[in-house]
Scaffold this motif. Sequence first.
Motif, PDB file in Angstrom:
ATOM      1  N   ARG A  12       0.831  -1.201   0.000  1.00  0.00           N
ATOM      2  CA  ARG A  12       0.000   0.000   0.000  1.00  0.00           C
ATOM      3  C   ARG A  12       0.867   1.253   0.000  1.00  0.00           C
ATOM      4  NH1 ARG A  12      -4.551   0.789   4.515  1.00  0.00           N
ATOM      5  NH2 ARG A  12      -2.693   0.952   5.817  1.00  0.00           N
ATOM      6  N   GLY A  13       2.013   1.172   0.684  1.00  0.00           N
ATOM      7  CA  GLY A  13       2.951   2.298   0.653  1.00  0.00           C
ATOM      8  C   GLY A  13       3.458   2.555  -0.744  1.00  0.00           C
ATOM      9  N   PHE A  14       3.753   1.468  -1.488  1.00  0.00           N
ATOM     10  CA  PHE A  14       4.195   1.661  -2.871  1.00  0.00           C
ATOM     11  C   PHE A  14       3.066   2.219  -3.722  1.00  0.00           C
ATOM     12  CE2 PHE A  14       4.382   0.276  -7.263  1.00  0.00           C
ATOM     13  CZ  PHE A  14       5.580   0.864  -7.657  1.00  0.00           C
ATOM     14  N   ASP A  15       1.849   1.765  -3.485  1.00  0.00           N
ATOM     15  CA  ASP A  15       0.712   2.265  -4.264  1.00  0.00           C
ATOM     16  C   ASP A  15       0.556   3.774  -4.087  1.00  0.00           C
ATOM     17  OD1 ASP A  15       0.163  -0.277  -5.155  1.00  0.00           O
ATOM     18  OD2 ASP A  15      -1.382  -0.671  -3.639  1.00  0.00           O
ATOM     19  N   ASP A  16       0.768   4.257  -2.852  1.00  0.00           N
ATOM     20  CA  ASP A  16       0.718   5.704  -2.615  1.00  0.00           C
ATOM     21  C   ASP A  16       1.800   6.415  -3.398  1.00  0.00           C
ATOM     22  OD1 ASP A  16      -1.361   5.285  -0.861  1.00  0.00           O
ATOM     23  OD2 ASP A  16      -0.122   5.396   0.942  1.00  0.00           O
ATOM     24  N   PHE A  17       2.994   5.819  -3.414  1.00  0.00           N
ATOM     25  CA  PHE A  17       4.117   6.387  -4.150  1.00  0.00           C
ATOM     26  C   PHE A  17       3.798   6.444  -5.640  1.00  0.00           C
ATOM     27  CE2 PHE A  17       7.868   5.200  -6.723  1.00  0.00           C
ATOM     28  CZ  PHE A  17       8.659   6.318  -6.528  1.00  0.00           C
ATOM     29  N   ARG A  18       3.296   5.330  -6.188  1.00  0.00           N
ATOM     30  CA  ARG A  18       3.015   5.276  -7.621  1.00  0.00           C
ATOM     31  C   ARG A  18       1.916   6.268  -7.999  1.00  0.00           C
ATOM     32  NH1 ARG A  18       5.496   3.042 -12.294  1.00  0.00           N
ATOM     33  NH2 ARG A  18       4.269   4.203 -13.798  1.00  0.00           N
ATOM     34  N   THR A  19       0.932   6.426  -7.135  1.00  0.00           N
ATOM     35  CA  THR A  19      -0.137   7.396  -7.403  1.00  0.00           C
ATOM     36  C   THR A  19       0.431   8.802  -7.505  1.00  0.00           C
ATOM     37  OG1 THR A  19      -1.807   6.049  -6.276  1.00  0.00           O
ATOM     38  CG2 THR A  19      -2.267   8.401  -6.500  1.00  0.00           C
ATOM     39  N   GLN A  20       1.328   9.145  -6.580  1.00  0.00           N
ATOM     40  CA  GLN A  20       1.933  10.480  -6.623  1.00  0.00           C
ATOM     41  C   GLN A  20       2.823  10.652  -7.852  1.00  0.00           C
ATOM     42  OE1 GLN A  20       3.333  12.453  -3.048  1.00  0.00           O
ATOM     43  NE2 GLN A  20       2.590  10.735  -1.807  1.00  0.00           N
ATOM     44  N   ILE A  21       3.557   9.592  -8.209  1.00  0.00           N
ATOM     45  CA  ILE A  21       4.393   9.661  -9.419  1.00  0.00           C
ATOM     46  C   ILE A  21       3.519   9.934 -10.633  1.00  0.00           C
ATOM     47  CG2 ILE A  21       5.735   8.237 -11.045  1.00  0.00           C
ATOM     48  CD1 ILE A  21       7.494   9.189  -8.858  1.00  0.00           C
ATOM     49  N   ASP A  22       2.417   9.192 -10.747  1.00  0.00           N
ATOM     50  CA  ASP A  22       1.525   9.344 -11.900  1.00  0.00           C
ATOM     51  C   ASP A  22       0.877  10.724 -11.939  1.00  0.00           C
ATOM     52  OD1 ASP A  22       2.117   6.782 -12.722  1.00  0.00           O
ATOM     53  OD2 ASP A  22       0.336   5.882 -11.812  1.00  0.00           O
ATOM     54  N   LYS A  26       2.196  13.565 -10.589  1.00  0.00           N
ATOM     55  CA  LYS A  26       3.148  14.685 -10.643  1.00  0.00           C
ATOM     56  C   LYS A  26       4.189  14.558 -11.749  1.00  0.00           C
ATOM     57  CE  LYS A  26       2.588  15.541  -5.703  1.00  0.00           C
ATOM     58  NZ  LYS A  26       3.231  15.613  -4.377  1.00  0.00           N
ATOM     59  N   ILE A  27       4.378  13.338 -12.283  1.00  0.00           N
ATOM     60  CA  ILE A  27       5.366  13.140 -13.342  1.00  0.00           C
ATOM     61  C   ILE A  27       4.737  12.323 -14.458  1.00  0.00           C
ATOM     62  CG2 ILE A  27       7.679  12.334 -13.936  1.00  0.00           C
ATOM     63  CD1 ILE A  27       8.390  12.319 -10.996  1.00  0.00           C
ATOM     64  N   ASP A  28       4.622  12.902 -15.637  1.00  0.00           N
ATOM     65  CA  ASP A  28       4.102  12.162 -16.791  1.00  0.00           C
ATOM     66  C   ASP A  28       5.241  11.341 -17.381  1.00  0.00           C
ATOM     67  OD1 ASP A  28       2.998  11.183 -19.105  1.00  0.00           O
ATOM     68  OD2 ASP A  28       2.000  13.049 -19.649  1.00  0.00           O
ATOM     69  N   LEU A  29       5.262  10.053 -17.084  1.00  0.00           N
ATOM     70  CA  LEU A  29       6.380   9.200 -17.504  1.00  0.00           C
ATOM     71  C   LEU A  29       6.397   8.950 -19.012  1.00  0.00           C
ATOM     72  CD1 LEU A  29       6.309   6.580 -14.601  1.00  0.00           C
ATOM     73  CD2 LEU A  29       7.865   8.508 -14.877  1.00  0.00           C
ATOM     74  N   SER A  30       5.311   9.306 -19.691  1.00  0.00           N
ATOM     75  CA  SER A  30       5.285   9.129 -21.145  1.00  0.00           C
ATOM     76  C   SER A  30       6.010  10.253 -21.868  1.00  0.00           C
ATOM     77  CB  SER A  30       3.839   9.052 -21.642  1.00  0.00           C
ATOM     78  OG  SER A  30       3.173  10.303 -21.457  1.00  0.00           O
ATOM     79  N   LEU A  31       6.330  11.323 -21.140  1.00  0.00           N
ATOM     80  CA  LEU A  31       7.030  12.459 -21.741  1.00  0.00           C
ATOM     81  C   LEU A  31       8.525  12.359 -21.482  1.00  0.00           C
ATOM     82  CD1 LEU A  31       4.643  15.363 -20.611  1.00  0.00           C
ATOM     83  CD2 LEU A  31       4.618  14.108 -22.785  1.00  0.00           C
ATOM     84  N   SER A  32       9.289  13.099 -22.270  1.00  0.00           N
ATOM     85  CA  SER A  32      10.728  13.173 -22.020  1.00  0.00           C
ATOM     86  C   SER A  32      10.975  14.199 -20.915  1.00  0.00           C
ATOM     87  CB  SER A  32      11.475  13.577 -23.292  1.00  0.00           C
ATOM     88  OG  SER A  32      11.055  14.858 -23.728  1.00  0.00           O
ATOM     89  N   HIS A  33      12.019  13.968 -20.141  1.00  0.00           N
ATOM     90  CA  HIS A  33      12.345  14.873 -19.031  1.00  0.00           C
ATOM     91  C   HIS A  33      13.852  15.096 -19.015  1.00  0.00           C
ATOM     92  CE1 HIS A  33       8.372  14.419 -17.035  1.00  0.00           C
ATOM     93  NE2 HIS A  33       8.439  13.175 -17.483  1.00  0.00           N
ATOM     94  N   LYS A  34      14.240  16.292 -18.595  1.00  0.00           N
ATOM     95  CA  LYS A  34      15.656  16.516 -18.339  1.00  0.00           C
ATOM     96  C   LYS A  34      16.052  15.697 -17.126  1.00  0.00           C
ATOM     97  CE  LYS A  34      15.849  21.199 -20.233  1.00  0.00           C
ATOM     98  NZ  LYS A  34      16.135  22.633 -19.940  1.00  0.00           N
ATOM     99  N   LEU A  35      17.285  15.195 -17.133  1.00  0.00           N
ATOM    100  CA  LEU A  35      17.748  14.299 -16.084  1.00  0.00           C
ATOM    101  C   LEU A  35      17.556  14.901 -14.699  1.00  0.00           C
ATOM    102  CD1 LEU A  35      19.179  11.767 -15.076  1.00  0.00           C
ATOM    103  CD2 LEU A  35      21.373  12.869 -15.595  1.00  0.00           C
TER     104      LEU A  35
END
Length: 210
Positions: free
Chosen positions: A65-75, A77-86
């Motif tokens: 459940r802790g990881f699920d909270d983390f993944r929700t926040q990642i999704d 706040k960060i669009d992983l389908s886009l390119s990002h500067k390092l």
Amino acid sequence: MNTKPTKRSAERKEKFIQAGLEIFLEKGYENTSLTDIIKKSGGSLASVYKFFENKEGLFRAIVERGFDDFRTQIDEKIDLSLSHKLEDFLIKFAAIFFDIICDKETTLISRVMMSEGAKNDGMLGKAFLEQILSKFDKVLIDFFEREDIKKQLNPDISPYVAAKAFAAVVREPYHYNAILLNEDIALNEKEREEHVKTSINIFLHGIKKR
């Protein structure tokens, strides 16, 4: 056939998770029985087996459940389908990761893992590493393996090692102190931001004067 869990079923499962969390933190993994959890949460042993299969499955559900909270926040706040500067990506990732990994509940669960994980031939520790920590790592590994990012990194350092190193430098020394010394991690927003920036600077550039 409708296999979607009912509201009542979801509520029952959540009661088991909440009761399990409290008792695991109070007694440790080895000294907690499913009977203890049923007494606190209500329900039946059959229901626990239905939802989690066994005590290990219940503990894994609590940690996941802790990881699920983390993944929700990642999704969010960060669009992983886009390119990002390092550096931009690392700042966003580290801020989320630090808040999750240094949460009071997370540090207490980690303390249980440190005391119980190696028992029974490391059964619980292996499950924790394979099912939980590897998921945190995978977000970073997938990013480091992007072609535009990979060409910026030292080819002698694997994405796996880089992910492990970055996670370690972000969470320490606060996470370690919280587990071993029972210290609350009480950084304010500015202090957290400074820690994240310092961690990224160390990770990308090291500590040697240039």
